[in-house]
Design an enzyme around this catalytic site. Structure first.
Site, PDB file in Angstrom:
ATOM      1  N   GLU A  52       0.854  -1.184   0.000  1.00 56.05           N
ATOM      2  CA  GLU A  52       0.000   0.000   0.000  1.00 56.05           C
ATOM      3  C   GLU A  52       0.894   1.239   0.000  1.00 56.05           C
ATOM      4  OE1 GLU A  52      -2.387   2.120  -0.560  1.00 56.05           O
ATOM      5  OE2 GLU A  52      -3.937   1.141   0.673  1.00 56.05           O
ATOM      6  N   GLN A  88      -5.147   4.020  -0.421  1.00 57.32           N
ATOM      7  CA  GLN A  88      -6.205   3.146  -0.952  1.00 57.32           C
ATOM      8  C   GLN A  88      -5.775   2.494  -2.262  1.00 57.32           C
ATOM      9  OE1 GLN A  88      -8.015   2.881   1.440  1.00 57.32           O
ATOM     10  NE2 GLN A  88      -7.897   4.854   2.443  1.00 57.32           N
ATOM     11  N   HIS A  89      -4.531   1.993  -2.277  1.00 54.09           N
ATOM     12  CA  HIS A  89      -3.973   1.339  -3.454  1.00 54.09           C
ATOM     13  C   HIS A  89      -3.500  -0.072  -3.112  1.00 54.09           C
ATOM     14  CE1 HIS A  89      -2.836   5.607  -5.111  1.00 54.09           C
ATOM     15  NE2 HIS A  89      -4.122   5.332  -5.268  1.00 54.09           N
ATOM     16  N   ALA A  90      -4.313  -0.856  -2.446  1.00 51.90           N
ATOM     17  CA  ALA A  90      -3.898  -2.198  -2.019  1.00 51.90           C
ATOM     18  C   ALA A  90      -3.654  -3.113  -3.219  1.00 51.90           C
ATOM     19  CB  ALA A  90      -4.963  -2.812  -1.115  1.00 51.90           C
TER      20      ALA A  90
END
Length: 539
Positions: free
Chosen positions: A305, A459-461
């Protein structure tokens, strides 16, 4: 495409399909639409959310933050960890057709060419930048038309931010004042510098994979979309995935495939479904009483992340104009250290006082304020996802371990200092009345404490079903799940390492690649079958 509503009867889903796609998100919409268009196959798409275009937050770019925590959000949370102050942090995931690309900030950026060359160098043939570039271009309808690096006529309309807000324009001007080059297009192979952000918009409205890929196929009998369908597990016969079990309107149903199942449920739900189906770390599965079908230790591991510093906040000298674009409008890429081969920092400016809860409580920013946000794009920290229950609706432990590696702290600390230098440039000083946060300057200990309190997930898992050939790999370079026939994964979870920018455009590219691989496999199977039938039999 037929879109089945709440009156769907069970018989309609008991049919056998050539392909079942689980998840109509940024990649799933692409996979389903391309398969239906390219080959004569029946494709079923199962999506737990609804097909919605009727909410302003889903259509108007400047209202995207209203999606967070709304009915369009699965409302997952990242587990506390000491490196970020033991805070539980929100992890928005789209609960709507279009997936997280339907609720996010609409940033369309690929990252650096080295991201993909690194994937290929790790043993993933066909994933180098030169190989994936045509798939990026195939997806795009770039406002300036086709170039060596940009595509036109594709399903996703991509445009620069227009009529830049003063906060966005000041970010570009201050970066240039600092010495950065101006980027007319941020989607170059080696983006370094500042410019207007590229967004997936058409006529000023959000334009995601639902709009560009699936929705135009309404009426095509080859493709069926079932919404409100919560997939519970995969059906595995021997070593082959033959279908899925899903719940809809309180009824549990099964649907079969004569071909392939494609998991496109994202970095949370793709590994969750694998583990619920007995595909994952055997030790974890035994703990939950789930029978192991295939021992794949890497399922749920390798979670990555991007950390974002939400704590540089400033009050404006004058009343700011109405919000526009995606509340950002501009972006810059830079290096945390001069010797790095490529940029590892990405900055945006928010037209609102976007700060972490800790900073918000400490400073109470006024409404007429804005933020400059440094983000670390190349991270060393790795986390994990664990099932806490064998219940398909059970809780998860999603632990990104943000800032658990010293290298990430050092790089983000350099980003914090750079952010303050950018805010000190004349273009920003022209609009800044006062600094709200942070207290500056800071010593090393104070910087670490500030990063702990101000850092939030971008919010880039990605990465929880990583592609590769080693013991921790979950899928191979053709996105086939190791040890299980008839099962592919196609979404951000397959990234072995996170891209150096937002992850939505790469997820769409992954969908394009996956569809091509699946179509090629089907073509090969058809040719082999035709050759076999044509050969004379010997008695």
């Amino acid at each position: 495409m037929s879109l089945l509503d709440e009156n769907m009867n069970q018989g309609e889903t008991m049919q056998e399909y050539d392909y079942i796609v689980v998840g109509a998100g940024s990649a799933g919409c692409v996979v389903a639409a391309r398969l239906a268009q390219r080959i004569d196959a029946r494709v079923l798409v199962l999506e737990a959310g609804d097909a919605r275009d009727d909410a302003a937050s889903l259509t108007h770019p400047e209202q995207w933050v209203a999606n967070l925590g709304s009915v369009f959000d699965w409302d997952y949370s990242y587990a506390p960890n000491p490196h970020t102050g033991n805070r539980t942090m929100p992890m928005p995931r789209g609960k709507v057709v279009g997936g997280s690309g339907a609720i996010n900030a609409l940033v369309w950026v690929r990252g650096h060419s080295a991201d993909y060359d690194g994937w290929a160098a790790a043993g993933n043939h066909g994933w180098d930048y030169a190989s994936v570039l045509p798939h990026f271009k195939q997806a795009e309808d770039w406002e300036d038309g086709p170039t060596r690096f940009r595509g036109a006529g594709g399903p996703i309309r991509v445009e620069r931010a227009k009529n830049l807000h003063p906060v966005a324009q000041a970010l570009i001007n201050s970066a240039v004042s600092y010495g950065m080059p101006y980027l007319d297009d941020i989607n170059t192979p080696d983006p370094i510098g500042a410019g207007p952000v590229s967004m997936n918009v058409r006529d000023g409205k959000r334009w995601n994979t639902w709009h560009g890929y699936l929705k135009p196929l309404l009426g095509d009998d080859r493709l069926t979309l079932v919404t409100g369908a919560h997939v519970r597990k995969l059906i595995v016969s021997g070593s082959r995935c033959t279908g899925v079990e899903f719940e809809r309107d309180g009824q549990v149903r099964q649907v079969r495939t004569r071909g392939e199942v494609v998991l496109s449920a994202g970095a949370v739900d793709s590994p969750r479904l694998l583990m619920l189906s007995g595909i994952g770390p055997a030790r974890e599965l035994r703990r939950l009483g789930i029978e192991t079908v295939t021992d794949l230790p890497g399922v749920g591991q390798n979670l990555q992340e991007h950390p974002l510093v939400a704590g540089l906040c400033f009050e404006s000298r004058q009343t700011l104009p109405p919000f526009n674009n995606n509340l950002e409008g501009s972006i810059f890429f830079w290096k945390s250290a001069a010797g790095l081969p490529s940029a590892d920092l990405m900055f945006v400016a928010m037209q609102i006082p976007y700060v972490s809860p800790v900073i918000d409580r400490a400073c109470s920013p006024p409404p007429n304020a804005f933020s400059v946000l440094p983000g670390l794009m190349r991270v060393e920290s790795r986390g994990h996802l664990r099932l806490l229950s064998p219940d398909p609706h059970g809780n998860l432990e999603i632990q990104p371990n943000l800032l658990s590696e010293q290298a990430d702290i050092e790089a983000l600390s350099a980003g914090l200092e750079l952010g303050m230098e950018i805010a000190a440039q004349p273009p920003y000083q022209d609009i800044i009345q006062r600094r709200i946060a942070p207290n500056w300057p800071m010593n090393r200990r104070q910087r670490r404490a500030f990063l702990r309190d101000a850092s939030v997930p971008y919010q880039h898992a990605v990465g929880t079903c990583a592609m590769g050939s080693g013991p921790e790999a979950v899928v191979d370079s053709r996105l086939r799940v190791h040890g299980i026939d008839g099962l592919h994964v196609a979404d951000a979870s397959i990234m072995p390492s996170i891209t150096s920018a937002n992850t939505n455009a790469p997820s769409v590219m992954i969908g394009e690649v996956a569809a091509g691989l699946l179509a090629d496999e089907r073509d090969t199977h058809v040719r082999h079958r035709a050759r076999s039938l044509a050969e004379p039999s010997h008695i």
